[in-house]
Write a protein that holds these residues in place. Structure first.
Motif, PDB file in Angstrom:
ATOM      1  N   ARG A   1      -7.259  -4.519  -2.180  1.00  0.00           N
ATOM      2  CA  ARG A   1      -5.948  -5.091  -2.461  1.00  0.00           C
ATOM      3  C   ARG A   1      -5.473  -6.103  -1.429  1.00  0.00           C
ATOM      4  O   ARG A   1      -4.791  -7.068  -1.777  1.00  0.00           O
TER       5      ARG A   1
ATOM      6  N   ARG B   1      -0.815  13.864  -4.596  1.00  0.00           N
ATOM      7  CA  ARG B   1      -1.954  14.528  -5.225  1.00  0.00           C
ATOM      8  C   ARG B   1      -2.602  15.530  -4.272  1.00  0.00           C
ATOM      9  O   ARG B   1      -2.979  16.638  -4.664  1.00  0.00           O
TER      10      ARG B   1
ATOM     11  N   THR C   1       8.755   6.308  -3.067  1.00  0.00           N
ATOM     12  CA  THR C   1       7.903   5.329  -2.391  1.00  0.00           C
ATOM     13  C   THR C   1       8.314   5.242  -0.929  1.00  0.00           C
ATOM     14  O   THR C   1       9.504   5.107  -0.627  1.00  0.00           O
TER      15      THR C   1
ATOM     16  N   SER D   1     -12.350  10.346  -2.146  1.00  0.00           N
ATOM     17  CA  SER D   1     -11.301  10.316  -3.151  1.00  0.00           C
ATOM     18  C   SER D   1     -10.518  11.624  -3.063  1.00  0.00           C
ATOM     19  O   SER D   1     -11.050  12.653  -2.648  1.00  0.00           O
TER      20      SER D   1
ATOM     21  N   LEU E   1       0.811  -1.225   0.000  1.00  0.00           N
ATOM     22  CA  LEU E   1       0.000   0.000   0.000  1.00  0.00           C
ATOM     23  C   LEU E   1       0.843   1.275   0.000  1.00  0.00           C
ATOM     24  O   LEU E   1       0.304   2.354  -0.204  1.00  0.00           O
ATOM     25  N   ASN E   2       2.133   1.149   0.236  1.00  0.00           N
ATOM     26  CA  ASN E   2       2.956   2.346   0.368  1.00  0.00           C
ATOM     27  C   ASN E   2       3.062   3.147  -0.931  1.00  0.00           C
ATOM     28  O   ASN E   2       3.142   4.371  -0.918  1.00  0.00           O
ATOM     29  N   ARG E   3       3.092   2.460  -2.061  1.00  0.00           N
ATOM     30  CA  ARG E   3       3.123   3.189  -3.328  1.00  0.00           C
ATOM     31  C   ARG E   3       1.821   3.967  -3.521  1.00  0.00           C
ATOM     32  O   ARG E   3       1.839   5.112  -3.991  1.00  0.00           O
ATOM     33  N   SER E   4       0.703   3.356  -3.155  1.00  0.00           N
ATOM     34  CA  SER E   4      -0.583   4.059  -3.239  1.00  0.00           C
ATOM     35  C   SER E   4      -0.617   5.245  -2.283  1.00  0.00           C
ATOM     36  O   SER E   4      -1.158   6.309  -2.612  1.00  0.00           O
ATOM     37  N   LEU E   5      -0.009   5.082  -1.102  1.00  0.00           N
ATOM     38  CA  LEU E   5       0.066   6.181  -0.148  1.00  0.00           C
ATOM     39  C   LEU E   5       0.815   7.365  -0.751  1.00  0.00           C
ATOM     40  O   LEU E   5       0.380   8.512  -0.625  1.00  0.00           O
TER      41      LEU E   5
ATOM     42  N   LEU F   1      -8.830   0.926  -0.192  1.00  0.00           N
ATOM     43  CA  LEU F   1      -7.664   0.264  -0.762  1.00  0.00           C
ATOM     44  C   LEU F   1      -7.394  -1.085  -0.096  1.00  0.00           C
ATOM     45  O   LEU F   1      -7.066  -2.073  -0.764  1.00  0.00           O
TER      46      LEU F   1
ATOM     47  N   THR G   1       1.102   8.182  -3.847  1.00  0.00           N
ATOM     48  CA  THR G   1       0.256   8.816  -4.870  1.00  0.00           C
ATOM     49  C   THR G   1      -0.792   9.717  -4.225  1.00  0.00           C
ATOM     50  O   THR G   1      -1.030  10.844  -4.690  1.00  0.00           O
ATOM     51  N   GLU G   2      -1.408   9.230  -3.166  1.00  0.00           N
ATOM     52  CA  GLU G   2      -2.475   9.993  -2.510  1.00  0.00           C
ATOM     53  C   GLU G   2      -1.947  11.274  -1.867  1.00  0.00           C
ATOM     54  O   GLU G   2      -2.535  12.344  -2.028  1.00  0.00           O
TER      55      GLU G   2
END
Length: 381
Positions: free
Chosen positions: A269, A150, A196, A303, A140-144, A265, A146-147
């Protein structure tokens, strides 16, 4: 000669009568106009005045109970001038515009202050963007990243020319990426390339303790913008300790909660991972209590794709104030507390001010101001 004199007298009399006949309708019209103005004035006194404001959303953008905005009060001993910067909001926390000087009445120690002036202040702010950047779940760290990237870049889009931003991230501890600077290309590039996060603890409470302490020396309007899931894994500080600290600080905390984003997430996932068992309701409640105790707000978007409305609400709540200035009529000792009461009134009737939106709906206004001050404690330096 006598006949001509008589004819001349008759002509004069006729001319005079004509003038009188012409003037009569105008006099009647003037009288009617005067009566109309008087009737209009009397009607206005009966009806009073009202303030019309733009229509706003029917519910607040923030979650939970909003924090009470801290009132800024300054006293000049040389002139006995008092300056109060306060907030006027509707029940949903939106700023109420279009109020005039004669809509405000100020009482100090129960005595109405007759010389008050009122302005609207849009102050520049100094913000710390404190971002969660780490965790025990590599998936989940890559998604973190990104969030939070943004979320931070959208904050840059709404900052004013004189606003300043510092960017910090936390995992095991706090790392300062930049000091306070005005928005520029470098900040955008920084937030675009965070990398990341490593696998680490997420010590939210310790990070906020550190940030609040660092902000004590920052002057002017200021705040911490926390971008976080609300998860804390191994802080030395306790949640109650943190609440007590932020409640007594002078820095509000505005939370952009990633709890709902993370929850979704995890379910998609990694439904078997430990994070799936977290009590997300408790996490959200804690974030709301932290923000409220500090005088800030919590936003919980589903979101992070479009946060423009949230950031507009955040900055309006932080930056915009009515500034009331008056020369105090009190001659009490400067170490003696003085009470303050600010009311919104109809200058025509003297009664409560009526506020309506564009749809004609009556809006209730909340004047948020502290109830007393000690002149020596808030004296202008």
């Amino acid at each position: 000669m006598q006949i001509n004199a008589e004819k001349e007298s008759i002509l004069k009399i006729g001319l005079l009568l004509s003038l009188l006949l012409l003037a009569a309708p105008a006099a009647v019209q003037t009288a009617r106009g005067r009566d109309s103005v008087e009737q209009s004035t009397d009607s206005k006194k009966v009806a009073g005045e009202q303030v019309r404001i733009p229509s706003r959303a029917s519910k607040p953008l923030f979650e939970g109970k909003p924090g009470r905005q801290k009132t800024e009060i300054h006293f000049d001993p040389a002139t006995r001038t008092v300056t109060i910067k306060l907030v006027v909001q509707d029940p949903n926390g939106y700023f109420i515009p279009n109020l005039r000087r004669d809509n405000f009445v100020v009482y100090e120690n129960g005595v109405r202050q007759r010389n008050a002036t009122v302005e609207v202040d849009h102050a520049p702010v100094s913000l710390v963007l404190l971002m969660e950047f780490g965790g025990r779940m590599p998936a989940l760290n890559r998604s973190l990243a990104t969030e939070v990237s943004r979320t931070g870049r959208q904050l840059l889009d709404v900052l004013g020319r004189e606003d300043k931003l510092a960017v910090w991230k936390y995992g095991d501890n706090v790392q300062k990426l930049t000091g306070f600077s005005q928005k520029n290309v470098n900040l955008d590039l920084l937030l675009s390339d965070l990398g990341t996060p490593d696998v680490s603890e997420t010590n939210l409470y310790d990070a906020l303790f550190y940030a609040v302490d660092q902000m004590r020396s920052v002057t002017g309007r200021k705040a911490i913008v926390l971008v976080s899931s609300g998860i804390d894994t191994s802080s030395k500080a306790t949640y109650q300790d943190l609440l007590n600290t932020v409640r007594n600080s002078d820095t509000p905390i505005y939370v952009i909660s990633l709890a709902m984003v993370f929850q979704n997430l995890v379910q998609i996932r990694s439904p078997a991972e430990p994070l799936a068992k977290i009590d997300w309701s408790r996490v959200e409640r804690e974030l709301q209590e932290i923000a409220s105790a500090s005088g800030g707000r919590t936003y919980s978007p589903q979101s992070t794709l479009d946060l423009s409305g949230i950031y507009d609400d955040l900055l309006e709540n932080l930056k915009v104030r009515y500034v009331i200035t008056y020369q105090s009529s009190s001659d009490l000792d400067l170490n003696t507390p003085r009470t303050i009461r600010v009311q919104l009134v109809d200058p025509v009737t003297g009664g409560p001010l009526k506020i309506v939106d564009e749809g004609g709906r009556t809006i209730r206004a909340n004047v948020i101001a502290q109830e007393s001050y000690v002149p020596s404690a808030v004296s202008a330096r």
